[in-house]
Structures are given as C-alpha cells and as structure tokens.
Design an enzyme around this catalytic site. Structure first.
Site, PDB file in Angstrom:
ATOM      1  N   LYS A 111       0.401  -1.006  -0.127  1.00  0.00           N
ATOM      2  CA  LYS A 111       0.243   0.167  -0.002  1.00  0.00           C
ATOM      3  C   LYS A 111       0.329   1.249   0.263  1.00  0.00           C
ATOM      4  CE  LYS A 111      -4.201  -2.433   1.886  1.00  0.00           C
ATOM      5  NZ  LYS A 111      -3.318  -4.125   2.579  1.00  0.00           N
TER       6      LYS A 111
HETATM    7  C1  LIG Z   1      -4.373  -4.806   1.815  1.00  0.00           C
HETATM    8  C2  LIG Z   1      -3.178  -5.711   1.919  1.00  0.00           C
HETATM    9  C3  LIG Z   1      -4.438  -6.964   1.029  1.00  0.00           C
HETATM   10  C4  LIG Z   1      -5.183  -6.838  -0.055  1.00  0.00           C
HETATM   11  O1  LIG Z   1      -5.185  -5.778  -0.908  1.00  0.00           O
HETATM   12  P1  LIG Z   1      -6.887  -5.391  -1.728  1.00  0.00           P
HETATM   13  O2  LIG Z   1      -6.098  -4.535  -2.763  1.00  0.00           O
HETATM   14  O3  LIG Z   1      -6.872  -5.235  -0.359  1.00  0.00           O
HETATM   15  O4  LIG Z   1      -7.102  -6.630  -2.071  1.00  0.00           O
HETATM   16  C5  LIG Z   1      -3.143  -8.285   0.298  1.00  0.00           C
HETATM   17  N1  LIG Z   1      -1.838  -8.127   1.828  1.00  0.00           N
HETATM   18  C6  LIG Z   1      -1.762  -7.364   2.199  1.00  0.00           C
HETATM   19  C7  LIG Z   1      -0.500  -7.454   2.814  1.00  0.00           C
HETATM   20  C8  LIG Z   1      -2.420  -6.157   2.769  1.00  0.00           C
HETATM   21  O5  LIG Z   1      -1.683  -4.897   3.157  1.00  0.00           O
END
Ligand SMILES: *Cc1c(COP(=O)(O)O)cnc(C)c1O
Length: 494
Positions: A111
């Site tokens: 993210k």
């Molecule tokens: C947010 C997250 C996900 C899921 O991603 P999405 O975009 O919500 O499908 C998977 N793995 C990690 C480590 C995350 O932080």
C-alpha cells in the site's frame, strides 16, 4: 480524460475532482471514461526507465490534468531511495515463478506505492480545484492501509488524518506501527468490531450530509485514502507494467508474450489494478484471485453469487480478512459493458440482503479473465515452510496464500504461462506466524521474534521495524463504532 461513476454514466469529471471526492455522492466509484492505450512499443521504451519514470509515464496517461513535470517530481519524491531503497518494486525469480516484491516501502506493505504518492496527488488536486479547505483523511484499516496512510500524510501541510482499526484484528507489529505514529496531524484509535464494522462506520460518515456540511462550515473537507479512491488504484497499475519490463529484461518472459498474474486479494484493489493494466495493453492471459478462509470472492467467481452472509474469520493474513470487497464494483461495471443500472441493482441488493447474483453473461465474462482459489491458515503455513525449504524464499502469510493458490491453479489447469505473484508484505511484519509456519520457537516478545526470523533466514531486519521497539505508544484508546464521529470532531477540530 474524464472520469465517470459505476452507478451513474452521466457523471463526467476530471481526474483531480475524482481523486479529491474519493467516492461519488451516490456511493459509486470513479473510473476513466475510456482506457489509455499502451502499445508494445511504449512498453519496450519503459524497459530502460527507472521505477519513478515508469510510474510517472503510466500515471500520466490517466491523470491528464496533471503535467508530466508535476508527476515526475511526485514519483521521484514518493519512490525515492530513502523511502523505497535502490529498487522499489524488484522482481525475484524463485525457480520457475517470478515474485513481484511490493514491500520495500516505509511500512513494508504494497500500500506504500499508492499512499506515498497520494498526498501529492490530493494536495495538488485541491489546488487545481481552487480549494483551500483543510483535507481530513479518514481511513478504516485491517492493518496495512492505516499505517501506510499515516506515514504518507504525517505532517503534510493542509491535511489531517484519522485512522480506525478493528480492536484485536491486526498483528501486534501492525498495531504498534500505528499507535507509535509521529506527526502533529495524526489520530489513531481502535474500534470495537471487525474491519467491515470500521469500514461501514467510515462510509456512513462520508455520506452523512449534515455532518460533512458542518465540517465544511469549519473549513474541513473529508477525503478517503481507502482503495475506493482512484488515486489509490492508479499508482498500482504502474507496477504491473514495471514487473513485465523486469521479467522481459531478465528473460522470464519473451517480450510481447502473455503472463499470468496472481494476487492475494481482500478489497479487490490490487488485482483490479492488474486488470486495468491489461485493459491498457499489458499482455496478460489470466488473473488468479487468491483468498484466505474469508473466501467470499472464490465463491463469487465460481458461482456468480456474491454473499457476505457468512462467518467472519480472523486469519494469519489479516489484511485479507474482508467480506465486502469494495473494488469488485468497478469490475462489475467494466465487464457488464459499463451498465450502471445493472451495477446499481447489484449494490442495492448487497446493501439490503447482503448478496446478489450477477447475470450469466457477466459471470462468464468474469470467469474468463479470473481464476480463483483460497488457502486457509494451515495451507498458507505449509506453503511458507515448503517455499523456504525448497526454494529458499521467505514469504509472508499473505504472499503465501497467493503462492498456494497459484500452485493449485497451475497443477489443475496445466497452464504454464510465465507467472508473476504479487508479494504484498514483508515476512518480518508477521514474524510470529512465519516462525510458527517454519516450526520454530515463538516464545518471547515481537522483537525477539523478529531477531529470530532474521537469524534463521539470513535476511536483514528493516531498520524502521527494529526501531519500533524503543518508541512510545501515543494512541491506546478503543471506541465503539457509534463514537467515530465524535472522535473525529474532538481530534480534528481544534
Ligand atoms: C491490503 C493488503 C492485501 C489485499 O489487497 P486488496 O487491494 O485489498 O485486495 C493483501 N496483502 C497485504 C499485505 C495487504 O496489506
């Protein structure tokens, strides 16, 4: 290029307006009216670019009310060496498959790619719109979004940020990362309930007109850093192009040939970004949507019925513990041929009954692009151990879910298209689960565990994680969902 809404095709607004608004007042999500075309020649040119250059190029195709110079400056700052190290999104070969490591940013989860850039996009969007209000970012998080958003917005002039996480629903390290956050403009609290409760609370605040009007009167404008915001998705499109370039450069794919992409999925943002890359021209054959035991998406892709009326499980991959995958709405819109009325119907049914069934045509279109599967905690653990013992690669529990589901896909289909698997978090963020999976001692505090994992793996502990040990917790409160509004008011309005 203008943006329209999944629930109303008559809407047509600029990129900066879409980013600033986050979500449409009717509850729909913004998407470009048409997708830019990236030819193989264009991709070939990206092969020799740095990551910030690749990102500025792809993002620029979507955000046409930003200049090239603006975007180059933003990506250079957001993806700088001090924030992401030498190579922000390296592709690692683990013997057959490629792993796209997306965890080298400041908070060790993918993210960061969006949330290091979003403050630049958001504050510039406000300027372009002639808005001088303070921007208050509200975030509901299952762990990683909250910290990444805090890190992105801390001490950014003209902004404030307020993060809600489910009490007991994150890993201990994720919790500490948030409660120790520095910055004058940050607020964090636990909320009783699970992630969906926190997310519903935030959504209700966004659509509470009386409250948002009251804030506007005080010069405060609410905005979202959750992945419903287009400004969160578009930076993620870039790294799939980047991965393809790196795979071609390394000989993992013949340039021009298709790849498969496997993604550990929760809110459907990351995998949707990969699908958007394909719509722009990235050669992709299939997407493999990997879920944990909260396998609402697996059932949906298999059956065409989305049903959130089911038990909610806390798993070792907490960032995927989600029953309402918000970004799926964007896929329904695109694959239904931009049928806003159809999407409105599905979303109304979801709000009312917690479920909907898509038309047979739409279900076929989804199943043609997306394979799916899920791995529970035991399978994820077994995959962590096996991947480490056989391939000397240490995966975090989220990544392990994707590896497990991809392996199953390959075995059952015989599809040997070169594949890239998104690795979404550093294993050090989930040291307890990873050590347990490896059959190692898990006694001691979180930081003992991090040290032990470093010894066993030979990997270097990210310094910002080790540094948490000596930081004081600033935010230790826990509130009821009903108290979210007053928590914001008390904290942000000073
Ligand atoms: C947010 C997250 C996900 C899921 O991603 P999405 O975009 O919500 O499908 C998977 N793995 C990690 C480590 C995350 O932080």
């Amino acid at each position: 290029m203008n943006y329209t809404c999944t629930r109303d095709n008559s809407i047509s607004i600029s990129a900066s307006k879409a980013i600033l608004a986050g979500i449409s007042p009717d509850g729909g999500l913004f998407l470009p009216e048409e997708f830019p075309k990236v030819s193989l020649d264009d991709i070939a040119k990206m092969r020799s670019m740095t990551y910030p250059e690749r990102a500025a190029y792809i993002i620029g195709l979507f955000l046409t009310d930003f200049t090239n110079d603006e975007l180059k400056a933003y990506t250079a700052a957001a993806y700088s060496k001090s924030r992401f190290g030498e190579i922000p999104a390296p592709v690692v070969d683990i013997g057959g498959e490629s792993i796209l490591e997306l965890f080298h940013g400041p908070t060790f989860a993918f993210k960061d790619f969006a949330l290091q850039l979003l403050p630049y996009l958001l504050t510039a969007s406000a300027k372009k719109q002639g808005i001088h209000d303070k921007i208050a970012i509200l975030v509901a998080t299952s762990g990683d979004t909250g910290k990444a958003a805090l890190e992105g917005f801390a001490d950014v002039d003209g902004t404030g940020i307020c993060v809600f996480y489910p009490y007991g629903g994150t890993s201990e390290i994720q919790r500490l990362q948030m409660t120790t956050q520095q910055g004058k403009n940050v607020l964090v609290t636990a909320v009783k309930g699970n992630f969906d409760d926190a997310q519903s609370g935030v959504k209700a605040i966004f659509t509470d007109k009386a409250y948002t009007d009251e804030l506007k009167g005080m010069g405060i404008r609410l905005s979202s850093a959750n992945s419903i915001n287009w400004g969160r998705l578009v930076p993620q499109v870039a790294y799939y192009f980047s991965a393809y370039c790196d795979m071609a450069n390394a000989g993992a794919v013949t340039f021009g040939d298709e790849i498969n992409i496997a993604v550990p999925t929760g809110n459907f943002g990351n995998i949707l970004a990969a699908y958007i890359a394909k719509l722009c021209g990235l050669p992709v054959k299939r997407f493999i949507c990997a879920s944990n035991k909260n396998n609402v998406l697996t059932d949906f892709i298999q059956s065409g019925t989305y049903d959130k009326n089911r038990p909610f499980y806390l798993t070792t991959s907490p960032s995927m513990d989600i029953l309402i995958s918000s970004n799926l709405e964007r896929l329904l819109y695109l694959l239904s041929g931009r049928n806003d009325a159809q999407v409105r119907g599905y979303m109304a049914a979801l709000a009312k009954d917690g479920k909907y069934t898509v038309s047979p045509g739409l279900h076929r279109a989804i199943a043609a692009e997306f394979a799916c599967g899920f791995a529970d905690d035991a399978r994820a653990a077994e995959t962590i151990r096996r991947t480490f013992e056989e391939r000397r690669y240490l995966a975090d529990p989220h990544t392990a879910v994707a590896i497990a589901v991809y392996e199953e896909y390959k075995l059952s289909t015989g599809d040997c298209t070169p594949a890239v698997i998104a690795s979404t978090a550093s294993p050090f963020k989930f040291s307890r689960s990873v050590l347990k999976a490896l059959g190692k001692d898990t006694s001691g505090c979180e930081f003992d565990l991090i040290d032990r994992l470093a010894d066993i793996s030979g990997l270097t502990i990210p310094s910002r994680l080790a540094g948490l040990r000596d930081m004081a917790e600033r935010f230790t409160g826990c509130i009821e969902p009903a108290g979210m509004k007053s928590f914001i008011s008390k904290g942000l309005i000073k």
